[in-house]
Design an enzyme around this catalytic site. Structure first.
Site, mmCIF file in Angstrom:
data_model
loop_
_atom_site.group_PDB
_atom_site.id
_atom_site.type_symbol
_atom_site.label_atom_id
_atom_site.label_comp_id
_atom_site.label_asym_id
_atom_site.label_seq_id
_atom_site.Cartn_x
_atom_site.Cartn_y
_atom_site.Cartn_z
ATOM 1 N N ASP A 148 0.808 -1.217 0.000
ATOM 2 C CA ASP A 148 0.000 0.000 0.000
ATOM 3 C C ASP A 148 0.847 1.276 0.000
ATOM 4 O O ASP A 148 0.708 2.136 0.861
ATOM 5 C CB ASP A 148 -0.920 -0.034 1.246
ATOM 6 C CG ASP A 148 -1.852 1.157 1.325
ATOM 7 O OD1 ASP A 148 -2.285 1.659 0.278
ATOM 8 O OD2 ASP A 148 -2.135 1.603 2.461
ATOM 9 N N ASN A 386 6.376 -7.598 6.379
ATOM 10 C CA ASN A 386 5.141 -6.941 6.784
ATOM 11 C C ASN A 386 3.963 -7.630 6.114
ATOM 12 O O ASN A 386 3.953 -7.794 4.881
ATOM 13 C CB ASN A 386 5.136 -5.466 6.408
ATOM 14 C CG ASN A 386 3.847 -4.776 6.832
ATOM 15 O OD1 ASN A 386 3.603 -4.562 8.018
ATOM 16 N ND2 ASN A 386 2.991 -4.455 5.870
ATOM 17 N N GLU A 387 3.003 -8.015 6.920
ATOM 18 C CA GLU A 387 1.755 -8.590 6.453
ATOM 19 C C GLU A 387 1.895 -9.621 5.341
ATOM 20 O O GLU A 387 1.286 -9.476 4.265
ATOM 21 C CB GLU A 387 0.776 -7.479 6.058
ATOM 22 C CG GLU A 387 0.406 -6.619 7.241
ATOM 23 C CD GLU A 387 -0.819 -5.741 7.025
ATOM 24 O OE1 GLU A 387 -1.246 -5.570 5.876
ATOM 25 O OE2 GLU A 387 -1.367 -5.260 8.037
ATOM 26 N N ASN A 437 -0.646 -5.743 13.480
ATOM 27 C CA ASN A 437 -1.282 -4.577 12.845
ATOM 28 C C ASN A 437 -2.793 -4.721 13.037
ATOM 29 O O ASN A 437 -3.363 -5.733 12.625
ATOM 30 C CB ASN A 437 -0.970 -4.540 11.345
ATOM 31 C CG ASN A 437 0.524 -4.353 11.063
ATOM 32 O OD1 ASN A 437 1.299 -4.057 11.963
ATOM 33 N ND2 ASN A 437 0.911 -4.522 9.811
ATOM 34 N N TYR A 439 -6.749 -2.944 12.809
ATOM 35 C CA TYR A 439 -7.590 -1.859 12.277
ATOM 36 C C TYR A 439 -9.069 -2.022 12.608
ATOM 37 O O TYR A 439 -9.921 -1.627 11.813
ATOM 38 C CB TYR A 439 -7.383 -1.756 10.759
ATOM 39 C CG TYR A 439 -6.025 -1.173 10.424
ATOM 40 C CD1 TYR A 439 -5.819 0.202 10.486
ATOM 41 C CD2 TYR A 439 -4.956 -1.988 10.100
ATOM 42 C CE1 TYR A 439 -4.575 0.752 10.210
ATOM 43 C CE2 TYR A 439 -3.706 -1.450 9.821
ATOM 44 C CZ TYR A 439 -3.526 -0.076 9.878
ATOM 45 O OH TYR A 439 -2.302 0.472 9.611
ATOM 46 N N TYR A 443 -11.359 -0.799 9.090
ATOM 47 C CA TYR A 443 -11.773 -1.708 8.007
ATOM 48 C C TYR A 443 -12.899 -2.627 8.469
ATOM 49 O O TYR A 443 -13.854 -2.880 7.746
ATOM 50 C CB TYR A 443 -10.583 -2.546 7.517
ATOM 51 C CG TYR A 443 -9.520 -1.706 6.839
ATOM 52 C CD1 TYR A 443 -9.817 -0.988 5.680
ATOM 53 C CD2 TYR A 443 -8.237 -1.619 7.364
ATOM 54 C CE1 TYR A 443 -8.852 -0.207 5.065
ATOM 55 C CE2 TYR A 443 -7.262 -0.842 6.753
ATOM 56 C CZ TYR A 443 -7.585 -0.135 5.608
ATOM 57 O OH TYR A 443 -6.631 0.645 5.001
ATOM 58 N N GLU A 476 0.945 -1.444 14.094
ATOM 59 C CA GLU A 476 0.075 -0.513 13.368
ATOM 60 C C GLU A 476 -1.298 -0.455 14.023
ATOM 61 O O GLU A 476 -1.894 -1.489 14.325
ATOM 62 C CB GLU A 476 -0.125 -0.950 11.903
ATOM 63 C CG GLU A 476 1.081 -0.783 11.018
ATOM 64 C CD GLU A 476 0.803 -1.173 9.564
ATOM 65 O OE1 GLU A 476 -0.358 -1.093 9.115
ATOM 66 O OE2 GLU A 476 1.771 -1.578 8.900
ATOM 67 N N TRP A 521 -0.141 4.148 12.989
ATOM 68 C CA TRP A 521 -0.023 4.170 11.528
ATOM 69 C C TRP A 521 -0.747 5.394 11.022
ATOM 70 O O TRP A 521 -1.935 5.498 11.242
ATOM 71 C CB TRP A 521 -0.638 2.903 10.913
ATOM 72 C CG TRP A 521 -0.324 2.795 9.457
ATOM 73 C CD1 TRP A 521 -1.171 3.045 8.417
ATOM 74 C CD2 TRP A 521 0.933 2.423 8.888
ATOM 75 N NE1 TRP A 521 -0.510 2.850 7.232
ATOM 76 C CE2 TRP A 521 0.783 2.468 7.487
ATOM 77 C CE3 TRP A 521 2.179 2.063 9.422
ATOM 78 C CZ2 TRP A 521 1.831 2.169 6.616
ATOM 79 C CZ3 TRP A 521 3.207 1.762 8.554
ATOM 80 C CH2 TRP A 521 3.011 1.817 7.160
ATOM 81 N N LYS A 540 -3.935 8.113 6.761
ATOM 82 C CA LYS A 540 -3.809 7.784 8.180
ATOM 83 C C LYS A 540 -2.687 8.549 8.869
ATOM 84 O O LYS A 540 -2.337 8.272 10.020
ATOM 85 C CB LYS A 540 -3.626 6.270 8.354
ATOM 86 C CG LYS A 540 -4.868 5.480 7.920
ATOM 87 C CD LYS A 540 -4.802 4.025 8.322
ATOM 88 C CE LYS A 540 -5.941 3.245 7.706
ATOM 89 N NZ LYS A 540 -5.790 3.051 6.229
#
Ligand code: ADA
Length: 568
Positions: A148, A386-387, A437, A439, A443, A476, A521, A540
């Site tokens: 992203d 990451n992810e 992370n 959210y 989301y 995050e 984040w 963000k």
């Protein structure tokens, strides 16, 4: 490792530039010279320097000239590129010097055979930023990335020519602790009887240590103790200059320097320790992203960023999602930030987990990253990814292999990766510190901050129950806010919603004794691929892309300044 001893020519400025969308350049011999009237500035990504180049993905060529004085004849000649996105091929005076893959690690090429002393030298670089599933990080196009952030191209970090004596210091590996341990492994290239003299100089220019050792088969080692050192920490980032001089026939042939700090890092009893004291990480995930310069953060912007982070009570950040520039991490060393150094492995999918060739490529990039930044006191942990899509069984072997690779190269620092799968993640057993992370309230549970925070708390408690010995770091959490958009009641995308979201998360997270830190984040809005979910930027940021504060900054400043760095 840097040197004030070696002559150096910095190739910053306007270079000739030519796009090569049909990839004809090599066949047509463009490495001998470019026919073009176009100019580009180095260092900086190509995209935002001209609207026509903004979405360009593919091959482009760069040309510059530099004069090498006659007096340098007999010296060895090196070209260092600190960052080229994504592949580079380099020619000097028409001779091919070498190539490199990977945007975020530096590479050095020897130019002894191609260089002309007492004359101008023509440097040509072919850059290719074509994005494929085999890239690290992977993707399929400018607006179809598995990550992203905007896929910039070009020579975006500094380039320089450096001259060394034929006998020179190739590498220093430094290990310290807060009590004064000083272990240095020195690699030297040269012939005859060579001595390395190491001196340690404090910030007032006083020599506090000195020792000479003889080089045997290109190696020399010092394993010693320096008494009375001032340890390095975020509160007091005491740095020392370690100077290594290479001596032959009573003459100094080469000299290199490293800024070092005396500090130790450890994970034990579910906590992270710095200098034997439990520590709490307060900070952000950042990006290297700025208008026009693209993936290059100019020094003045970096200075602004670091003072802003300090004011907000931060002591830490992650180099999300790739190793940052030397200039960036120099400031972390000097101003006392605890850095999680992340590899460029963002968004690995199942197809990558078992692809041997791909895994070796990622390992090579991790190796380059560690070689470049291993001596920094600020780097306290490595993140290998990451992810990744780590909710499948094959993710475990992938992550474990990357972690083992790191441990083999550097056993002194803990290892982690940032997970988005939490309780469903199959690879958490492989790490020293669990990084998550989260959210919820963005989301998932959009518009429902309280419900999101409650669910986040439940998940965190569950992860802790599953891995009670491993500390948890929140790498995050955050919400998007369009700067200047206000709304009562707080709705998504308003500055109020972001501020409230962050406040409630911090309140929950700081009550959890298994949590060793939290990173919001993101530090600033940053450019992303075009998508239905983003208006050019990921919003963000606590700050706008040009570093103006949003409402949340006030909250973070209040909250973070209340949390001490050392817990005891
Ligand atoms: C992910 C990812 C980030 C980021 C974030 C977001 O968690 O790690 O790169 O951009 O999502 O804002 O969606």
């Amino acid at each position: 490792m840097f040197s004030r001893f070696r002559p150096k020519i910095v190739l910053e400025g306007y270079w000739k530039f030519k796009l090569d969308p049909n990839k004809k350049g090599e066949e047509e011999g463009w490495f001998n010279g470019l026919r073009t009237g176009d100019l580009i500035y180095v260092p900086s990504s190509w995209n935002e320097q001209r609207p026509q180049w903004d979405q360009y993905m593919g091959v482009a060529w760069y040309e510059n000239e530099f004069f090498v004085p006659k007096e340098y004849d007999g010296m060895r000649v090196w070209l260092t590129f600190e960052g080229v996105s994504y592949k580079a091929k380099v020619w000097l005076n028409g001779e091919f010097l070498g190539e490199h893959e990977g945007a975020f690690t530096q590479f050095k090429l020897n130019a002894d055979k191609a260089v002309k002393f007492g004359d101008y030298n023509k440097l040509i670089v072919e850059v290719d930023n074509t994005l494929t599933k085999k890239n690290v990080p992977p993707g399929e196009g400018m607006n179809n990335t598995y990550f992203d952030f905007f896929h910039y191209g070009g020579i975006f970090r500094p380039v320089y020519v450096e001259f060394t004596n034929p006998d020179y210091i190739e590498d220093l590996t430094v290990i310290t602790d807060h009590k004064g341990l000083l272990k240095v492994d020195i690699t030297v290239v040269g012939e005859g009887r060579l001595i390395v003299k190491l001196t340690l100089v404090d910030d007032e220019g006083r020599e506090v240590y000195s020792k000479s050792v003889e080089v045997k088969k290109g190696k020399a080692t010092i394993d010693d103790h320096v008494s009375g050192v001032k340890p390095w920490s975020p509160e007091e980032p005491n740095l020392y200059t370690l100077r290594a001089s290479l001596i032959k026939d009573n003459e100094v042939k080469d000299m290199v320097e490293e800024n070092i700090g005396f500090r130790s890092v450890a994970v034990r009893n579910g906590r992270l320790y710095l200098n034997d004291r439990p520590i709490f990480l307060k900070g952000v995930g950042r990006h290297e992203d700025f208008p026009v310069t693209g993936k290059y953060l100019p020094g003045a912007v970096l200075i602004r960023d670091f003072y802003l982070m300090k004011e907000l009570g931060m002591n830490s950040f992650r180099t999300s999602h790739y190793p940052y520039s030397n200039a960036h991490l120099d400031l972390a060393d000097k101003l006392g930030f605890l850095v999680i150094l992340e590899s460029p492995m963002v968004g690995a999918r199942e197809e990558h987990f078992t692809d041997r060739e791909y895994i070796e490529k990622v390992k090579r990039m991790i190796e380059e990253m560690i070689k470049q930044h291993k001596n920094r006191p600020s780097v306290i942990m490595y993140s290998v990814a990451n992810e990744p899509r780590s909710n499948v069984e094959t993710a475990y072997d992938f992550i474990k292999e990357l972690c083992d690779h790191v441990k083999k190269l550097d056993p002194t620092r803990p290892v982690t990766f940032a997970s988005m799968f939490h309780t469903e993640d199959k690879a958490l057993e492989a790490v020293d510190v669990i990084s998550l992370n989260i959210y919820l309230g963005w989301y998932k549970y959009p518009g429902e901050i309280d419900e999101g925070v409650r669910e986040a708390e439940r998940i965190l408690d569950k992860v802790h129950e599953m891995y009670p010995d491993k500390p948890i770091l929140i790498t995050e959490f955050g919400a998007g806010a369009v700067s200047g958009f206000h709304h009562d009641p707080p709705v998504m995308w308003s500055e109020e919603y972001q501020a409230e979201f962050i406040r409630k998360y911090i309140e929950m997270l700081k009550r959890k004794e298994y949590i060793i830190g939290m990173h919001i984040w993101n530090f600033a809005d940053f450019r992303t691929p075009q998508s239905a979910r983003r208006v050019i930027l990921n919003r963000k940021g606590l700050f706008t892309r040009t570093r103006q504060p949003k409402l949340a900054v006030k909250i973070v400043k209040e909250e973070f300044n209340k949390i001490p760095t050392f817990l005891e």
